[in-house]
Design a protein around this motif. Structure first.
Motif: not given
Length: 234
Positions: A39-65
Motif C-alpha cells: 500500500a502506497f497511500g490509497p494505491f495498492i500495488v504488488d512487489g513487482g512494481v520495484f523491478l518490472f519497469p526495469l524489465v522493459y528498460i533492458v528489453g529496450d536495450v536488447l531491441a535497440e542495440v
C-alpha cells in the motif's frame, strides 16, 4: 541496406550475454516478489512494481542495440524459464511435506500456484515484449536510428497496451465487470506507461553506455588480431 552497428555488435560483443541474463533475472525476481501487495497511500500495488519497469528498460536495450532477432531470442528464453519456475513451484506445492515441516500452508499462501494468474502474467509478458521489440525495431528502421526518445515512448505505448489488456482479460475478465474492469485496465496501463516515461532518461543512458562498450570492443578486436598476426610473422 547497411547493417546497423548495434546488430553487428550483437555478433561480436560479449555484453549481449550480460544484458540477456539481466533481463531474465529481473523478470524472475519481479514475478516472485509480486505475490505481496503493498500500500502506497490509497494505491495498492504488488512487489513487482520495484523491478518490472526495469524489465522493459533492458528489453529496450536488447531491441535497440542488438536488434529484433536477439531481443526475440531473449524474450522466448525468459518466457520459458518463467514457465519452468511456475511449474517447479506448483510441483513443489503438490509434493508431500516431510515429517516435522509445518510450513506447507504458508508455502501455499505465499507461492501458491494460481493457474489463471500465472497464465495471464506469462501471456501478457510474451505478447507485450514481442510487440515492444517489434515496434522499436520498425521505428528505428523508419527513422534511420533517429528520435530515440520518441521511438522508446512509441514502443512502450504499444507493448504496455498489449501486456495490460492481455493480462487483465485473462486474469480478471468475469471477476471484474463493466466499468470496474475497464477502469482497472486503464489505470494499470497508465501507471506502467508513466513509469516508463519517468525512467526514460535512464533508458537512454543505458542504451548509450552499452552501445559505446560494444563499439569499443568491435574496434579493439581487429586491432588485436592484426597485432597478433604481425607478432607471429616469419
Amino acid at each position: 541496406m547497411t547493417e546497423p552497428a548495434g546488430q553487428h555488435a550483437a555478433r561480436v560483443g560479449s555484453r549481449y550475454a550480460i544484458v540477456a541474463a539481466a533481463f531474465v533475472g529481473l523478470l524472475l525476481i519481479s514475478n516472485i516478489v509480486a505475490v505481496k501487495l503493498i500500500a502506497f497511500g490509497p494505491f495498492i500495488v504488488d512487489g513487482g512494481v520495484f523491478l518490472f519497469p526495469l524489465v522493459y528498460i533492458v528489453g529496450d536495450v536488447l531491441a535497440e542495440v542488438y536488434g529484433l532477432k536477439a531481443a526475440r531470442r531473449t524474450i522466448f528464453t525468459a518466457f520459458a524459464l518463467s514457465l519452468l519456475t511456475s511449474l517447479t513451484i506448483w510441483v513443489t506445492q503438490l509434493s508431500p511435506a516431510a515429517d516435522g515441516w509445518e510450513n506447507q500452508e504458508a508455502f501455499e499462501t505465499i507461492l501458491g500456484f494460481v493457474p489463471r494468474i500465472v497464465a495471464a502474467s506469462l501471456c501478457g509478458f510474451l505478447v507485450g515484449q514481442l510487440i515492444n521489440a517489434w515496434v522499436l525495431d520498425r521505428m528505428r528502421r523508419w527513422t534511420s536510428g533517429r528520435f530515440l526518445r520518441t521511438r522508446l515512448i512509441g514502443s512502450t505505448l504499444a507493448g504496455q497496451l498489449a501486456d495490460t489488456v492481455v493480462f487483465c482479460t485473462i486474469a480478471f475478465f468475469g471477476v471484474l465487470e463493466g466499468w470496474d474492469f475497464i477502469g482497472y485496465t486503464a489505470l494499470g496501463y497508465a501507471i506502467k506507461c508513466l513509469a516508463e516515461v519517468v525512467l526514460l532518461p535512464i533508458t537512454t543512458r543505458v542504451i548509450a553506455a552499452v552501445r559505446r562498450a560494444e563499439t569499443r570492443q568491435t574496434e579493439v578486436r581487429p586491432a588485436a588480431s592484426a597485432a597478433s598476426r604481425a607478432n607471429s610473422g616469419p
